[in-house]
Design an enzyme around this catalytic site. Structure first.
Site, PDB file in Angstrom:
ATOM      1  N   SER A  33       0.842  -1.195   0.000  1.00  0.00           N
ATOM      2  CA  SER A  33       0.000   0.000   0.000  1.00  0.00           C
ATOM      3  C   SER A  33       0.876   1.244   0.000  1.00  0.00           C
ATOM      4  O   SER A  33       2.049   1.175  -0.365  1.00  0.00           O
ATOM      5  CB  SER A  33      -0.957  -0.029   1.202  1.00  0.00           C
ATOM      6  OG  SER A  33      -1.954   0.937   1.069  1.00  0.00           O
ATOM      7  N   ASN A  34       0.322   2.363   0.398  1.00  0.00           N
ATOM      8  CA  ASN A  34       1.080   3.618   0.438  1.00  0.00           C
ATOM      9  C   ASN A  34       0.540   4.486   1.573  1.00  0.00           C
ATOM     10  O   ASN A  34      -0.388   4.092   2.267  1.00  0.00           O
ATOM     11  CB  ASN A  34       0.988   4.335  -0.916  1.00  0.00           C
ATOM     12  CG  ASN A  34      -0.441   4.642  -1.297  1.00  0.00           C
ATOM     13  OD1 ASN A  34      -1.127   5.418  -0.642  1.00  0.00           O
ATOM     14  ND2 ASN A  34      -0.926   3.998  -2.363  1.00  0.00           N
ATOM     15  N   TYR A  35       1.138   5.674   1.758  1.00  0.00           N
ATOM     16  CA  TYR A  35       0.841   6.503   2.932  1.00  0.00           C
ATOM     17  C   TYR A  35      -0.376   7.407   2.784  1.00  0.00           C
ATOM     18  O   TYR A  35      -0.619   8.246   3.648  1.00  0.00           O
ATOM     19  CB  TYR A  35       2.056   7.362   3.290  1.00  0.00           C
ATOM     20  CG  TYR A  35       3.216   6.577   3.826  1.00  0.00           C
ATOM     21  CD1 TYR A  35       3.132   5.948   5.057  1.00  0.00           C
ATOM     22  CD2 TYR A  35       4.408   6.468   3.103  1.00  0.00           C
ATOM     23  CE1 TYR A  35       4.205   5.228   5.567  1.00  0.00           C
ATOM     24  CE2 TYR A  35       5.487   5.752   3.602  1.00  0.00           C
ATOM     25  CZ  TYR A  35       5.376   5.129   4.839  1.00  0.00           C
ATOM     26  OH  TYR A  35       6.431   4.430   5.326  1.00  0.00           O
TER      27      TYR A  35
END
Ligand code: CTP
Ligand code: CA
Length: 227
Positions: free
Chosen positions: A33-35
């Site tokens: 995923s990512n932030y």
């Protein structure tokens, strides 16, 4: 009497917004995923409601309250997000792709938890490109007025204009994610919006205030949009 919404710049318009990250499963207990926090997309949904639109928010996993009067559709992966968007895009006037869609997903999702191999210090996961939801929306007919976001760490204007043209969209909202005080996961953001014949910079402000200014700009451009 008239509600505030009835006088809004998007009165009677239907808006679909994607927000948040996507999660791409690796095995039953792990994902890529990512932030992204989803805050910008949720703020846009609230601002579009305030402007009188009926709003569908297709949200990746994020811990945020649904803004009042917004229809929220929760999704996990990029493929789920594309499916949900395709189900809500038919009568949509304006599409805003604010989600940080994972560019790739694992080719294979292990059905059991992957185990460390005792004799290997390295391992690799093969990835395959996800569909570009924003570019796909822009190819639909009739195409909604389509707005994208661009998160860049360098050469912001160049990469943003590249995406505007390559994806065939009407506006792109670019932010410099190399500055940790704005953008991903922050409460504040500063952006520059690009379109084929111009651009407009918005100084650092809260995502709520920026969202209202972006909705105003989007509504102005939408008025002159010929499908
Ligand atoms: N986007 C999308 N589907 C994807 C990837 C991106 O809809 N699979 C949308 C994002 O929601 C955003 C825009 O495309 O509105 C740009 O996303 P960004 O990650 O900045 O650009 P990419 O085209 O993915 O290029 P790169 O990450 O290589 O810069
Ligand atoms: Ca990307």
């Amino acid at each position: 009497g008239h509600s505030i919404q009835a006088t809004g710049v998007l009165h009677g318009r239907s808006v679909v917004i994607t927000a948040g990250p996507t999660r791409e499963a690796i095995d039953p207990v792990r994902y890529l995923s990512n932030y992204s926090s989803g805050k910008m997309g949720f703020a846009l949904a609230a601002a579009a409601v305030k402007a009188g639109a009926s709003v569908t928010l297709v949200a990746g996993p994020c811990q945020l309250a649904t803004p009042a009067h917004v229809t929220r559709v929760d999704v996990v992966s990029a493929l789920d997000m594309q499916q949900a968007v395709s189900e809500h895009i038919a009568h949509c006037d304006i599409f805003i792709g604010c989600a940080a869609v994972a560019d790739f997903r694992p080719v294979q999702v292990a059905q059991q938890k992957m185990k460390k191999q005792q004799d290997h210090d390295h391992m690799a996961i093969e990835l395959v490109k996800n569909p570009d939801i924003l570019a796909w929306v822009a190819t639909q007919s009739p195409t909604p007025f389509t707005v994208g976001f661009a998160a860049e760490t360098n050469e912001v204007a160049k990469y943003a204009r590249d995406k505007l043209e390559r994806k065939g969209i009407q506006l792109i909202v670019a932010n410099d994610v190399s500055d940790a005080t704005i953008g991903f996961n922050s409460d504040n953001n500063a952006v520059t919006v690009y379109w084929p014949e111009g651009e407009k910079a918005f100084a650092t402000s809260t995502k709520e205030s920026l969202a209202e200014n972006l909705v105003t700009l989007i509504a102005e451009h939408y008025k002159n949009f010929k499908k």
